[in-house]
Design a protein around this motif. Structure first.
Motif, PDB file in Angstrom:
ATOM      1  N   GLU A   2       0.817  -1.220   0.000  1.00  0.00           N
ATOM      2  CA  GLU A   2       0.000   0.000   0.000  1.00  0.00           C
ATOM      3  C   GLU A   2       0.846   1.263   0.000  1.00  0.00           C
ATOM      4  O   GLU A   2       0.354   2.336  -0.315  1.00  0.00           O
ATOM      5  CB  GLU A   2      -0.959   0.005   1.178  1.00  0.00           C
ATOM      6  CG  GLU A   2      -0.238   0.000   2.528  1.00  0.00           C
ATOM      7  CD  GLU A   2      -1.172  -0.296   3.672  1.00  0.00           C
ATOM      8  OE1 GLU A   2      -1.097   0.429   4.676  1.00  0.00           O
ATOM      9  OE2 GLU A   2      -1.951  -1.238   3.543  1.00  0.00           O
ATOM     10  N   ASP A   3       2.143   1.159   0.322  1.00  0.00           N
ATOM     11  CA  ASP A   3       3.012   2.331   0.324  1.00  0.00           C
ATOM     12  C   ASP A   3       3.554   2.667  -1.068  1.00  0.00           C
ATOM     13  O   ASP A   3       4.173   3.695  -1.254  1.00  0.00           O
ATOM     14  CB  ASP A   3       4.192   2.114   1.266  1.00  0.00           C
ATOM     15  CG  ASP A   3       3.759   2.053   2.721  1.00  0.00           C
ATOM     16  OD1 ASP A   3       2.689   2.604   3.025  1.00  0.00           O
ATOM     17  OD2 ASP A   3       4.463   1.441   3.529  1.00  0.00           O
ATOM     18  N   ARG A   6       0.815   6.429  -4.111  1.00  0.00           N
ATOM     19  CA  ARG A   6       0.347   7.524  -3.266  1.00  0.00           C
ATOM     20  C   ARG A   6      -0.176   8.654  -4.127  1.00  0.00           C
ATOM     21  O   ARG A   6       0.289   8.862  -5.238  1.00  0.00           O
ATOM     22  CB  ARG A   6       1.475   8.051  -2.385  1.00  0.00           C
ATOM     23  CG  ARG A   6       1.955   7.024  -1.402  1.00  0.00           C
ATOM     24  CD  ARG A   6       2.974   7.609  -0.488  1.00  0.00           C
ATOM     25  NE  ARG A   6       3.411   6.554   0.408  1.00  0.00           N
ATOM     26  CZ  ARG A   6       4.205   6.722   1.386  1.00  0.00           C
ATOM     27  NH1 ARG A   6       4.701   7.908   1.636  1.00  0.00           N
ATOM     28  NH2 ARG A   6       4.554   5.725   2.161  1.00  0.00           N
ATOM     29  N   TRP A   7      -1.117   9.394  -3.595  1.00  0.00           N
ATOM     30  CA  TRP A   7      -1.644  10.571  -4.260  1.00  0.00           C
ATOM     31  C   TRP A   7      -2.069  11.566  -3.206  1.00  0.00           C
ATOM     32  O   TRP A   7      -2.175  11.224  -2.020  1.00  0.00           O
ATOM     33  CB  TRP A   7      -2.790  10.226  -5.203  1.00  0.00           C
ATOM     34  CG  TRP A   7      -3.925   9.516  -4.534  1.00  0.00           C
ATOM     35  CD1 TRP A   7      -4.978  10.078  -3.896  1.00  0.00           C
ATOM     36  CD2 TRP A   7      -4.108   8.109  -4.413  1.00  0.00           C
ATOM     37  NE1 TRP A   7      -5.811   9.117  -3.384  1.00  0.00           N
ATOM     38  CE2 TRP A   7      -5.297   7.891  -3.690  1.00  0.00           C
ATOM     39  CE3 TRP A   7      -3.380   6.998  -4.837  1.00  0.00           C
ATOM     40  CZ2 TRP A   7      -5.781   6.628  -3.392  1.00  0.00           C
ATOM     41  CZ3 TRP A   7      -3.865   5.742  -4.541  1.00  0.00           C
ATOM     42  CH2 TRP A   7      -5.050   5.565  -3.830  1.00  0.00           C
ATOM     43  N   ASP A   8      -2.270  12.782  -3.609  1.00  0.00           N
ATOM     44  CA  ASP A   8      -2.676  13.851  -2.713  1.00  0.00           C
ATOM     45  C   ASP A   8      -3.984  13.466  -2.023  1.00  0.00           C
ATOM     46  O   ASP A   8      -4.972  13.140  -2.682  1.00  0.00           O
ATOM     47  CB  ASP A   8      -2.850  15.138  -3.516  1.00  0.00           C
ATOM     48  CG  ASP A   8      -3.133  16.351  -2.652  1.00  0.00           C
ATOM     49  OD1 ASP A   8      -3.476  16.182  -1.467  1.00  0.00           O
ATOM     50  OD2 ASP A   8      -3.012  17.473  -3.173  1.00  0.00           O
ATOM     51  N   ASP A   9      -4.006  13.514  -0.698  1.00  0.00           N
ATOM     52  CA  ASP A   9      -5.209  13.145   0.055  1.00  0.00           C
ATOM     53  C   ASP A   9      -6.390  14.062  -0.237  1.00  0.00           C
ATOM     54  O   ASP A   9      -7.532  13.723   0.061  1.00  0.00           O
ATOM     55  CB  ASP A   9      -4.924  13.150   1.563  1.00  0.00           C
ATOM     56  CG  ASP A   9      -4.033  11.985   1.973  1.00  0.00           C
ATOM     57  OD1 ASP A   9      -3.975  10.990   1.224  1.00  0.00           O
ATOM     58  OD2 ASP A   9      -3.396  12.078   3.038  1.00  0.00           O
ATOM     59  N   ALA A  10      -6.120  15.224  -0.823  1.00  0.00           N
ATOM     60  CA  ALA A  10      -7.208  16.147  -1.166  1.00  0.00           C
ATOM     61  C   ALA A  10      -8.031  15.623  -2.343  1.00  0.00           C
ATOM     62  O   ALA A  10      -9.166  16.049  -2.540  1.00  0.00           O
ATOM     63  CB  ALA A  10      -6.648  17.525  -1.498  1.00  0.00           C
ATOM     64  N   PRO A  12     -10.345  13.042  -4.184  1.00  0.00           N
ATOM     65  CA  PRO A  12     -11.254  11.960  -3.807  1.00  0.00           C
ATOM     66  C   PRO A  12     -10.790  10.633  -4.420  1.00  0.00           C
ATOM     67  O   PRO A  12     -10.402  10.580  -5.587  1.00  0.00           O
ATOM     68  CB  PRO A  12     -12.600  12.379  -4.399  1.00  0.00           C
ATOM     69  CG  PRO A  12     -12.474  13.833  -4.687  1.00  0.00           C
ATOM     70  CD  PRO A  12     -11.019  14.095  -4.927  1.00  0.00           C
ATOM     71  N   GLU A  13     -10.834   9.581  -3.626  1.00  0.00           N
ATOM     72  CA  GLU A  13     -10.339   8.284  -4.082  1.00  0.00           C
ATOM     73  C   GLU A  13     -11.097   7.771  -5.304  1.00  0.00           C
ATOM     74  O   GLU A  13     -10.513   7.147  -6.185  1.00  0.00           O
ATOM     75  CB  GLU A  13     -10.401   7.251  -2.961  1.00  0.00           C
ATOM     76  CG  GLU A  13      -9.731   5.961  -3.344  1.00  0.00           C
ATOM     77  CD  GLU A  13      -9.496   5.018  -2.174  1.00  0.00           C
ATOM     78  OE1 GLU A  13      -9.253   3.845  -2.450  1.00  0.00           O
ATOM     79  OE2 GLU A  13      -9.549   5.463  -1.017  1.00  0.00           O
ATOM     80  N   VAL A  16      -9.504   9.267  -8.347  1.00  0.00           N
ATOM     81  CA  VAL A  16      -8.200   8.653  -8.592  1.00  0.00           C
ATOM     82  C   VAL A  16      -8.415   7.284  -9.229  1.00  0.00           C
ATOM     83  O   VAL A  16      -7.767   6.925 -10.213  1.00  0.00           O
ATOM     84  CB  VAL A  16      -7.377   8.539  -7.298  1.00  0.00           C
ATOM     85  CG1 VAL A  16      -6.102   7.752  -7.531  1.00  0.00           C
ATOM     86  CG2 VAL A  16      -7.064   9.924  -6.750  1.00  0.00           C
TER      87      VAL A  16
END
Length: 105
Positions: A2-3, A6-10, A12-13, A16
């Motif tokens: 899972e690491d 990554r994408w900006d948490d701002a 919405p999944e 993405v």
């Protein structure tokens, strides 16, 4: 695992995921086109998968869909006598792409 991604948490999944799915679909389509065109089994495709690909590509249903798609691509979009249109979309400028991306996110 899972690491790795990554994408900006701002963001919405679901957006993405949609972007990932579109890109993955485009890449898969390109891969299938290349495999079908070359008809040479790459080392990363199992014998069973390759046999199924060949079986599908040679089927009457696949051939009929392929012929129909070819006819559709060769239609005279601007009307009879204007010549076949082999491209469905055309170029998109950087500015238009940027506007679309901004409005998407």
């Amino acid at each position: 695992m899972e690491d790795i991604f990554r994408w900006d948490d701002a963001l919405p999944e679901d957006l993405v995921r949609a972007a990932y799915d579109r890109l993955a679909g485009t890449r898969y389509t390109a891969l299938m086109h290349k495999l079908k065109k070359n008809r040479a089994q790459p080392v990363y495709v199992t014998d069973e998968a390759w046999r199924r690909y060949l079986q599908d590509w040679e089927s009457e249903d696949f051939q009929a869909r392929s012929r129909q798609a070819t006819e559709n691509r060769n239609t005279e979009v601007e009307g009879p006598g204007t010549g076949p249109s082999k491209h469905g979309g055309g170029s998109v400028s950087f500015a238009t792409t940027q506007e679309r991306l901004v409005s998407f996110f």
